[in-house]
Design a protein around this motif. Structure first.
Motif, PDB file in Angstrom:
ATOM      1  N   CYS A   1      -5.777  -2.567   0.170  1.00 45.32           N
ATOM      2  CA  CYS A   1      -5.077  -2.569   1.450  1.00 45.32           C
ATOM      3  C   CYS A   1      -6.106  -2.883   2.528  1.00 45.32           C
ATOM      4  O   CYS A   1      -7.082  -2.157   2.676  1.00 45.32           O
ATOM      5  CB  CYS A   1      -4.429  -1.213   1.714  1.00 45.32           C
ATOM      6  SG  CYS A   1      -3.729  -1.131   3.379  1.00 45.32           S
TER       7      CYS A   1
ATOM      8  N   CYS B   1       0.845  -1.189   0.000  1.00 48.41           N
ATOM      9  CA  CYS B   1       0.000   0.000   0.000  1.00 48.41           C
ATOM     10  C   CYS B   1       0.886   1.247   0.000  1.00 48.41           C
ATOM     11  O   CYS B   1       1.788   1.366   0.833  1.00 48.41           O
ATOM     12  CB  CYS B   1      -0.893  -0.016   1.237  1.00 48.41           C
ATOM     13  SG  CYS B   1      -1.849   1.494   1.447  1.00 48.41           S
TER      14      CYS B   1
ATOM     15  N   CYS C   1      -6.020   0.164   5.445  1.00 44.26           N
ATOM     16  CA  CYS C   1      -6.722   1.436   5.201  1.00 44.26           C
ATOM     17  C   CYS C   1      -7.834   1.315   4.171  1.00 44.26           C
ATOM     18  O   CYS C   1      -8.461   2.320   3.845  1.00 44.26           O
ATOM     19  CB  CYS C   1      -5.767   2.584   4.903  1.00 44.26           C
ATOM     20  SG  CYS C   1      -4.366   2.250   3.909  1.00 44.26           S
TER      21      CYS C   1
ATOM     22  N   CYS D   1       0.064   3.244   3.648  1.00 44.93           N
ATOM     23  CA  CYS D   1       0.519   2.781   4.971  1.00 44.93           C
ATOM     24  C   CYS D   1       1.667   1.775   4.885  1.00 44.93           C
ATOM     25  O   CYS D   1       2.269   1.441   5.902  1.00 44.93           O
ATOM     26  CB  CYS D   1      -0.643   2.184   5.759  1.00 44.93           C
ATOM     27  SG  CYS D   1      -1.140   0.558   5.166  1.00 44.93           S
TER      28      CYS D   1
END
Ligand SMILES: [Zn+2]
Length: 274
Positions: free
Chosen positions: A131, A113, A134, A116
């Motif tokens: 992801c 991702c 998130c 993050c």
């Protein structure tokens, strides 16, 4: 028949599937053919492979198989670059190889991702990675690029790149920048690369170009003012040419650059007295 997700297990492959086998971004080719059927290989060779369904319309799906091991010797195949496939088979088969190659490249570069840093997972039903932390979905992106033939009366401007030694004289080209229309890209790139002002910029046609992931938008533009002044980091040389005295130009069978050049030649010829 039941609908399949974008990611398949070996057991979900069908006899009618048209397989494209890849290992480390090289495409396995045997006898100038790169579409394989399941009956031509031992399915155990595909253990651990990423198997991606490209299209499942009609009876015969295209499936990309990114193998974990180099199986080219076992299959008596050669591992070839995508670029080398430009020159074998028809346009359709190259389009297939280009799609396969771009998608695998996209999956390979979206394993994490961008927000993050956690590992992404494949979305089953959509062409996307997700992801789980998130919840962001990432979809494949292509990069729009303008390619333009500048013309002056019956002459055309052709340039040789100082970055790629292709041996060809061709059109100018450049990526569309954020916030720009492709027509603005044409005017900006022509000014940056050869110092000319252009007008009457018109769209002709487009092409998907998988090196690595461009959408080429082809334009013709009329010369307005200026002297040819190549930008040396991009252009080794650029000149005006008559259509009957052209240097080595790309083929219209392969690239939109070649098609733009042929389009202009046909236009000039049709306007000449017979
Ligand atoms: Zn994330």
């Amino acid at each position: 028949m039941s609908q399949r997700n974008h990611f398949l297990e070996i057991a979900q492959l069908r006899d009618s599937d048209r397989l494209v086998l890849l290992y480390e971004a090289q495409i396995l080719v045997r006898n100038e053919k790169f579409i394989w059927s399941l009956s031509e290989l031992d399915p155990n060779l595909l253990n651990g492979a990423d198997i991606i369904l490209l299209e499942d319309e009609g009876g015969s799906a295209i499936v990309a198989v990114n193998t974990r091991n180099d199986i080219s010797d076992t299959l008596q195949a050669e591992a070839r670059s995508l670029r080398s496939l430009l020159f074998i088979g028809g346009d359709t088969s190259f389009t297939v190889a280009g799609r396969v190659s771009q998608l695998l490249d996209w999956y390979n570069t979206h394993r994490y991702c961008g927000t993050c840093g956690n590992r992404t997972i494949h979305h089953g039903a959509e062409r996307a990675v997700v992801c789980e932390v998130c919840k962001i979905h990432y979809f494949p992106r292509i990069n729009p690029c303008a390619i333009m033939l500048v013309v002056k009366g019956d002459q055309l401007l052709l340039a040789r790149s100082s970055r790629f030694n292709s041996g060809f004289f061709s059109c100018l080209a450049g990526f569309v920048e954020i916030g720009e229309t492709p027509e603005e890209t044409v005017a900006r790139e022509v000014m940056e690369e050869v110092g000319l002002e252009v007008e009457n910029i018109r769209y002709i046609k487009s092409q998907s170009w998988p090196f690595p992931s461009q959408l080429m938008l082809g334009f013709v533009a009329d010369y307005k003012s200026g002297e040819i002044t190549p930008e040396p980091s991009e252009i080794a040389e650029a000149h005006w040419y008559d259509i009957d005295n052209l240097p080595n130009v790309p083929s219209a069978d392969i690239s939109v650059a070649g098609e733009l050049i042929q389009h202009f030649i046909a236009q000039v010829r049709s306007s000449q007295p017979k």
